[in-house]
Structure formats: C-alpha cells, structure tokens
Design a protein around this motif. Structure first.
Motif, PDB file in Angstrom:
ATOM      1  N   ARG B  94      31.420  32.213  65.881  1.00 29.30           N
ATOM      2  CA  ARG B  94      32.818  32.345  66.269  1.00 29.30           C
ATOM      3  C   ARG B  94      33.743  31.270  65.692  1.00 29.30           C
ATOM      4  N   PRO B  95      33.316  30.000  65.663  1.00 31.26           N
ATOM      5  CA  PRO B  95      34.255  28.988  65.163  1.00 31.26           C
ATOM      6  C   PRO B  95      34.511  29.045  63.662  1.00 31.26           C
ATOM      7  N   ILE B  96      33.738  29.811  62.931  1.00 30.43           N
ATOM      8  CA  ILE B  96      33.976  29.896  61.479  1.00 30.43           C
ATOM      9  C   ILE B  96      35.215  30.764  61.246  1.00 30.43           C
ATOM     10  N   PRO B  97      36.271  30.199  60.663  1.00 32.09           N
ATOM     11  CA  PRO B  97      37.476  31.010  60.466  1.00 32.09           C
ATOM     12  C   PRO B  97      37.221  32.131  59.462  1.00 32.09           C
ATOM     13  N   PRO B  98      37.868  33.274  59.653  1.00 36.68           N
ATOM     14  CA  PRO B  98      37.635  34.403  58.741  1.00 36.68           C
ATOM     15  C   PRO B  98      37.829  34.033  57.271  1.00 36.68           C
ATOM     16  N   ILE B  99      38.811  33.151  56.990  1.00 36.95           N
ATOM     17  CA  ILE B  99      39.064  32.788  55.583  1.00 36.95           C
ATOM     18  C   ILE B  99      37.844  32.120  54.954  1.00 36.95           C
ATOM     19  N   ALA B 100      37.075  31.389  55.786  1.00 33.28           N
ATOM     20  CA  ALA B 100      35.901  30.701  55.256  1.00 33.28           C
ATOM     21  C   ALA B 100      34.836  31.690  54.791  1.00 33.28           C
ATOM     22  N   TRP B 101      34.986  32.951  55.195  1.00 39.22           N
ATOM     23  CA  TRP B 101      34.028  33.969  54.764  1.00 39.22           C
ATOM     24  C   TRP B 101      34.423  34.601  53.431  1.00 39.22           C
ATOM     25  N   ILE B 102      35.634  34.309  52.969  1.00 39.11           N
ATOM     26  CA  ILE B 102      36.131  35.010  51.784  1.00 39.11           C
ATOM     27  C   ILE B 102      35.237  34.793  50.548  1.00 39.11           C
ATOM     28  N   PRO B 103      34.850  33.523  50.247  1.00 38.20           N
ATOM     29  CA  PRO B 103      34.011  33.346  49.051  1.00 38.20           C
ATOM     30  C   PRO B 103      32.740  34.196  49.083  1.00 38.20           C
ATOM     31  N   ILE B 104      32.052  34.175  50.215  1.00 38.46           N
ATOM     32  CA  ILE B 104      30.794  34.936  50.263  1.00 38.46           C
ATOM     33  C   ILE B 104      31.076  36.438  50.253  1.00 38.46           C
ATOM     34  N   ALA B 105      32.211  36.835  50.870  1.00 45.10           N
ATOM     35  CA  ALA B 105      32.568  38.253  50.866  1.00 45.10           C
ATOM     36  C   ALA B 105      32.814  38.744  49.448  1.00 45.10           C
ATOM     37  N   ILE B 106      33.490  37.895  48.657  1.00 43.03           N
ATOM     38  CA  ILE B 106      33.756  38.295  47.272  1.00 43.03           C
ATOM     39  C   ILE B 106      32.457  38.416  46.485  1.00 43.03           C
ATOM     40  N   LEU B 107      31.533  37.452  46.742  1.00 42.98           N
ATOM     41  CA  LEU B 107      30.242  37.511  46.039  1.00 42.98           C
ATOM     42  C   LEU B 107      29.477  38.781  46.397  1.00 42.98           C
ATOM     43  N   ILE B 108      29.510  39.134  47.660  1.00 43.38           N
ATOM     44  CA  ILE B 108      28.722  40.294  48.089  1.00 43.38           C
ATOM     45  C   ILE B 108      29.435  41.607  47.776  1.00 43.38           C
ATOM     46  N   PHE B 109      30.714  41.675  48.134  1.00 46.33           N
ATOM     47  CA  PHE B 109      31.415  42.971  48.033  1.00 46.33           C
ATOM     48  C   PHE B 109      32.337  43.081  46.825  1.00 46.33           C
ATOM     49  N   GLY B 110      32.564  41.974  46.123  1.00 39.82           N
ATOM     50  CA  GLY B 110      33.469  42.010  44.975  1.00 39.82           C
ATOM     51  C   GLY B 110      34.920  41.955  45.413  1.00 39.82           C
ATOM     52  N   ALA B 188      42.927  37.246  52.865  1.00 38.48           N
ATOM     53  CA  ALA B 188      41.943  37.831  51.955  1.00 38.48           C
ATOM     54  C   ALA B 188      42.613  38.287  50.664  1.00 38.48           C
ATOM     55  N   GLU B 189      43.821  38.855  50.782  1.00 38.02           N
ATOM     56  CA  GLU B 189      44.514  39.357  49.600  1.00 38.02           C
ATOM     57  C   GLU B 189      45.058  38.226  48.731  1.00 38.02           C
ATOM     58  N   LEU B 190      45.351  37.075  49.357  1.00 41.29           N
ATOM     59  CA  LEU B 190      45.828  35.928  48.583  1.00 41.29           C
ATOM     60  C   LEU B 190      44.763  35.486  47.592  1.00 41.29           C
ATOM     61  N   ILE B 191      43.508  35.615  48.030  1.00 40.90           N
ATOM     62  CA  ILE B 191      42.418  35.080  47.216  1.00 40.90           C
ATOM     63  C   ILE B 191      41.622  36.175  46.517  1.00 40.90           C
ATOM     64  N   GLY B 192      41.286  37.199  47.289  1.00 48.87           N
ATOM     65  CA  GLY B 192      40.281  38.117  46.746  1.00 48.87           C
ATOM     66  C   GLY B 192      40.695  39.557  46.617  1.00 48.87           C
ATOM     67  N   ALA B 193      41.911  39.842  46.147  1.00 45.31           N
ATOM     68  CA  ALA B 193      42.272  41.245  45.977  1.00 45.31           C
ATOM     69  C   ALA B 193      43.286  41.402  44.853  1.00 45.31           C
ATOM     70  N   GLY B 196      48.067  44.692  47.719  1.00 39.82           N
ATOM     71  CA  GLY B 196      48.380  44.298  49.087  1.00 39.82           C
ATOM     72  C   GLY B 196      49.478  43.256  49.123  1.00 39.82           C
ATOM     73  N   LEU B 197      50.039  43.030  50.311  1.00 40.11           N
ATOM     74  CA  LEU B 197      51.172  42.112  50.444  1.00 40.11           C
ATOM     75  C   LEU B 197      50.783  40.673  50.136  1.00 40.11           C
ATOM     76  N   GLY B 198      49.554  40.290  50.482  1.00 37.42           N
ATOM     77  CA  GLY B 198      49.080  38.942  50.180  1.00 37.42           C
ATOM     78  C   GLY B 198      49.029  38.735  48.674  1.00 37.42           C
ATOM     79  N   TYR B 199      48.524  39.751  47.980  1.00 35.13           N
ATOM     80  CA  TYR B 199      48.470  39.707  46.517  1.00 35.13           C
ATOM     81  C   TYR B 199      49.876  39.685  45.942  1.00 35.13           C
ATOM     82  N   PHE B 200      50.768  40.466  46.540  1.00 35.35           N
ATOM     83  CA  PHE B 200      52.165  40.571  46.088  1.00 35.35           C
ATOM     84  C   PHE B 200      52.853  39.199  46.098  1.00 35.35           C
ATOM     85  N   ILE B 201      52.710  38.446  47.201  1.00 34.87           N
ATOM     86  CA  ILE B 201      53.397  37.144  47.222  1.00 34.87           C
ATOM     87  C   ILE B 201      52.720  36.135  46.293  1.00 34.87           C
ATOM     88  N   GLN B 202      51.413  36.247  46.175  1.00 30.27           N
ATOM     89  CA  GLN B 202      50.690  35.350  45.275  1.00 30.27           C
ATOM     90  C   GLN B 202      51.096  35.613  43.815  1.00 30.27           C
TER      91      GLN B 202
END
Lengths: 238, 243
Positions: B94-110, B188-193, B196-202
């Motif tokens: 629970r204490p692991i913030p969702p953003i901290a999962w982004i690197p591994i998510a990208i490795l696994i799911f692209g 997630a979109e700022l980093i790994g997409a 999406g709106l996160g990608y749009f502002i980035q």
C-alpha cells in the motif's frame, strides 16, 4: 413453558474467576409477562445473552417446551437496549426482515401503529418509534417468546409511559410471552404479572413475586396502595 | 454568484502575476492567450482525442480496481482467518505510490494502454479495498446477533446486512479511488504513454507551448472534478438512508 434450570456463569479476568450468575432457576408460563429487576451491572444482560444463545453458559440448562436450547433462534427474539434496527431498511423492510409470513407485515405495522411511517428510514423517526419498529420486527417472526433487554431506558419519561400502555395492548392482543429485563421498578410492576428480583453480582434470585393488579391497567394504578407497597418492597430488596 | 466572483478574482490574479512575471507568454501565458489556445485545441479536436484516451484509461482501470477491490474486501472481511494471511501483504504494498510502479509497468507492459490501466488500477485499488474492508469488519455485533436470532441464511446476510452496511464505507473508497485513479493516469501518461492529457502537457512542454500546457492542466482539473461528481451522485441515489 420456558424452564431455566440452575443457570450458572462466570468468566476469568486476570486469573480471577468472576461469578456473574449463580444458581438461577425459574419458569415462565406461556402468555405471561415476567420482569427481572436488579441493580445495574448485576448480570442481567449476561442472562439475556445466554437465553438468546449468543453466549455459552458454564452450567445449567434452558428448555423451551422441553426442548433444550443451545443456539440462537427465532423462537426467542431479542429487543435490545441500543437501537438495533437496520438503518438501511425502512420501517416496513425492517419488520419484513425476519417475518415468517411476508403477507402479515401490514398487520404488524398496524399493531405497532406505524403504518403511516412504513416508508421512513430509522433516522427519520423518533426513538420511541424505533422501539416500536423493533417490537414489530420481533412480532413478525411469529415466535411465542420475546425477550426485552431494557428496551425503554433511552426514552424520556413521558414517552415511556405511553409506550408501556401500547406494549400492554400489543401483549394482550398477540398473546406473546414476554420477559422484560429492567432496572426501572415502576415499569416492571406496571407491566408484569410476575417479577423476579435479582441480587447484586453474582446474581441470584432474591425473590419472586406475583403482581396481582389485574389487567387492563392504566396510570392511575401507580397511586394505589398495592402498587406503592410493591414498589417499596422491591426497592428495599435491591 | 459567489462562484462567479471567485472566478473573476482568480482571472484577475492570474493577469497580475502574468504582468509581474514580465508579460512573457512562454513562462506564464495570459488568460487571454490561454483562452485562444483553448479554442484552437478544442476546434481542431486535438485535445478532445487526448481527453477521451485519458478518460477511457481511467474508467477501465477504475472499474477493474473497484471490482477486484470490493470482492477482495468482502472475502477477506468475511473470512477473518483468511484475511489475517493476506493483510500483511496488502499493508506492505500500500505505501508504494502508483507512480513508483511506472518503470516496472513499462518494462512488463510496454508504452501504452496496458501500462496505464495497470497504474490506474493500483492507484484506485488500495483506497477502495481498504475502505470497503474496514466497513465489512466494523459491522456491529448487534447486527450479526440479530441475524443469528432470525436464523438468517448466509447469502441473505451478505445481501441484506453486510453489503448495505458497508456501502457508505465503500463509497468513501470509491471517491478517494477515483481521485487517485485520475492522478495516476496523468502521471502514467507523463512518463509512459504516447497519448492522453498527461502526454499532451508533456509534449507541449517540449514544444514550448505553455498556453497549451495550461489548457491541459485546466481540463485535467475539470474532468477530475466531474469524475468525482459522478461518484457523489451515484452515492446519493444508492444510499438513501443517510442524512
């Protein structure tokens, strides 16, 4: 008949054995209104929990019509001191919850006088109406025996007097057997035809007395010589 | 009326800051500039596509999290012994913030939707699960006792007592969960997409289109507000017994 034979209960606290109930024996005839009065904390609620089947007693037995009781059941519905209505159900749904015949729900709504409030949620009705809903729910189970654990202690005095009369009416109309646990001596005398007086912990039966005041009763009876004598006698016992 | 006043005040403040910062549209665009940019991206449909992609990700991830979270909470709350085994694991994750999962998510799911679903799921799952679970285990003894007295069957107990009792707790979880889900999808979109709106502002940061960044941010705020509103409306209609 309901028989309570040599009921005993104790629990352990810091290696000390605390006796709560000691050698409690009494019988309840069908269609009687029996009250148990006793000092606060004497173990009345423990007795209710054992009768209900929520708590396993250390000794003794309970029989209903010669059948031994060992778990909770519809044949002994409890009406609790606290508000125990399902707050997500309306008055009608609460009464329907444990109803033996769903078609009779209207009848019980009428008996407890809540037909006009059947679609209200508990938060929308008064404390007295909540109690009446709980009574309606107990009646709808259509068992013969209802146990009430200090049901009216949270109500103000005037409402309590009113609900006493309503309860007597319901009792006579439905012919249920009622066991009332209370610390209100006046309430016990006014409602019951028999009172069992408990001692302080460990609770034992100090005295059992018949209340021969006849029915129907009204508030005037509280000023009668007989009523006052009974009240004083019980007060001295407790 | 008060809301309009607040709005006017905010725009005025924005204009003042714009002037103080030196009238530079690259650092902080003026309200007027931003409004023009908003019209542009709206009429070209550019931002609508990005918003829809983000919404799709948040809805899918949030629904999965709700489904799994609620079922999980009911089972672990109902079978207490089983819960004692699983809870330490949940407490550890629970204490692991969702953003901290982004690197591994990208490795696994692209890069793409699946990673975003996964991050949104994680963000929404924990508040939904924890609050519902807390609701289930806090059922007062008096209610389970009544169920015993009325000889209530297990399924009826679940349907008529345990679930309705837990519903207000569940909705606390859903409300926190939708907020977390929305934050997670943007992160997630700022980093790994690539959409999406996160990608749009980035993307507009790289293009130095500060006005579009602000437009994107405002839209993120508005959509987040509406997602929360939907849950609140649903709550009011499903829990009529609360004041």
């Amino acid at each position: 008949m309901i028989q309570i034979n040599n009921l005993h209960h104790s629990f352990k606290n810091n290696n000390q054995t605390i006796n709560v109930l000691k050698d409690i024996s009494f019988n309840i005839e069908w269609q009687n209104f029996i009250s148990i009065v006793g000092p606060s904390g004497c173990g009345k609620t423990t007795l209710v929990n054992i009768l209900a089947g929520y708590l396993k007693n250390n000794g003794g037995e309970i029989y209903i019509n010669n059948k031994k009781i060992n778990k909770p059941g519809k044949d002994r519905v409890i009406i609790n001191q606290e508000n125990d209505l399902f707050e997500w159900m309306t008055v009608e749904e609460n009464i329907k919850f444990g109803a033996k015949n769903k078609e009779n729900v209207d009848k019980y709504l009428e008996i407890v006088g809540l037909t006009n409030f059947k679609d209200h949620y508990p938060y929308q009705i008064s404390g007295g109406m909540k109690k009446k809903t709980a009574i309606g729910r107990a009646l709808a189970a259509e068992g013969d025996f209802i146990i009430m654990d200090e049901p009216f202690s949270s109500l103000d005095y005037q409402y309590r007097e009113k609900i006493h009369d309503e309860l007597l009416y319901i009792w006579q109309k439905t012919k249920k057997t009622i066991l009332l646990i209370t610390h209100d001596i006046e309430e016990a005398i006014y409602l019951s035809n028999k009172i069992i007086v408990f001692s302080d912990r460990p609770a034992t039966i100090k005295e059992t007395m018949e209340i021969n005041l006849g029915y129907p009763r009204n508030y005037k009876i509280k000023n009668s010589q007989g009523f006052i004598e009974l009240k004083n006698k019980i007060r001295e016992l407790i | 009326m008060k809301k309009i006043l607040t709005f006017i005040l905010l725009i005025t403040l924005w204009q003042i800051i714009f002037v103080v910062l030196g009238n530079d549209n690259y650092i902080l665009p003026s309200p007027k500039e931003t409004f023009i940019a908003f019209k542009d991206v709206l009429f070209s449909g550019e931002i609508i596509d990005h918003a829809l992609v983000s919404l799709k990700r948040v809805v899918v991830g949030f629904l999965m999290a709700s489904f799994v979270g609620i079922i999980f909470a009911l089972i672990l709350g109902y079978f207490k012994k089983f819960g004692e085994f699983i809870l330490p694991v949940v407490e550890m994750l629970r204490p692991i913030p969702p953003i901290a999962w982004i690197p591994i998510a990208i490795l696994i799911f692209g890069l793409g939707d699946t990673s975003a679903y996964f991050i949104v799921f994680l963000g929404a799952f924990f508040p939904i699960f924890t609050n519902t679970f807390f609701g289930v285990i806090s059922l007062p003894k008096i209610y389970s006792n009544i169920a015993l007295t009325f000889e209530t069957k297990k399924m009826i107990f679940l349907k008529k007592i345990l679930i309705p009792f837990s519903l207000p707790y569940l909705f606390i979880g859903l409300k926190i969960g939708i907020g977390m889900a929305w934050m997670s999808v943007i992160a997630a979109e700022l980093i790994g997409a690539q959409s999406g709106l996160g990608y749009f502002i980035q993307l507009n940061r790289l293009l130095l289109h500060t006005d579009k960044i602000i437009v994107g941010m405002i839209l993120i705020g508005l959509l987040g507000y509406f997602l929360n509103k939907i849950i609140s409306v649903l709550e009011k209609s499903l829990i009529p017994w609360k004041k």
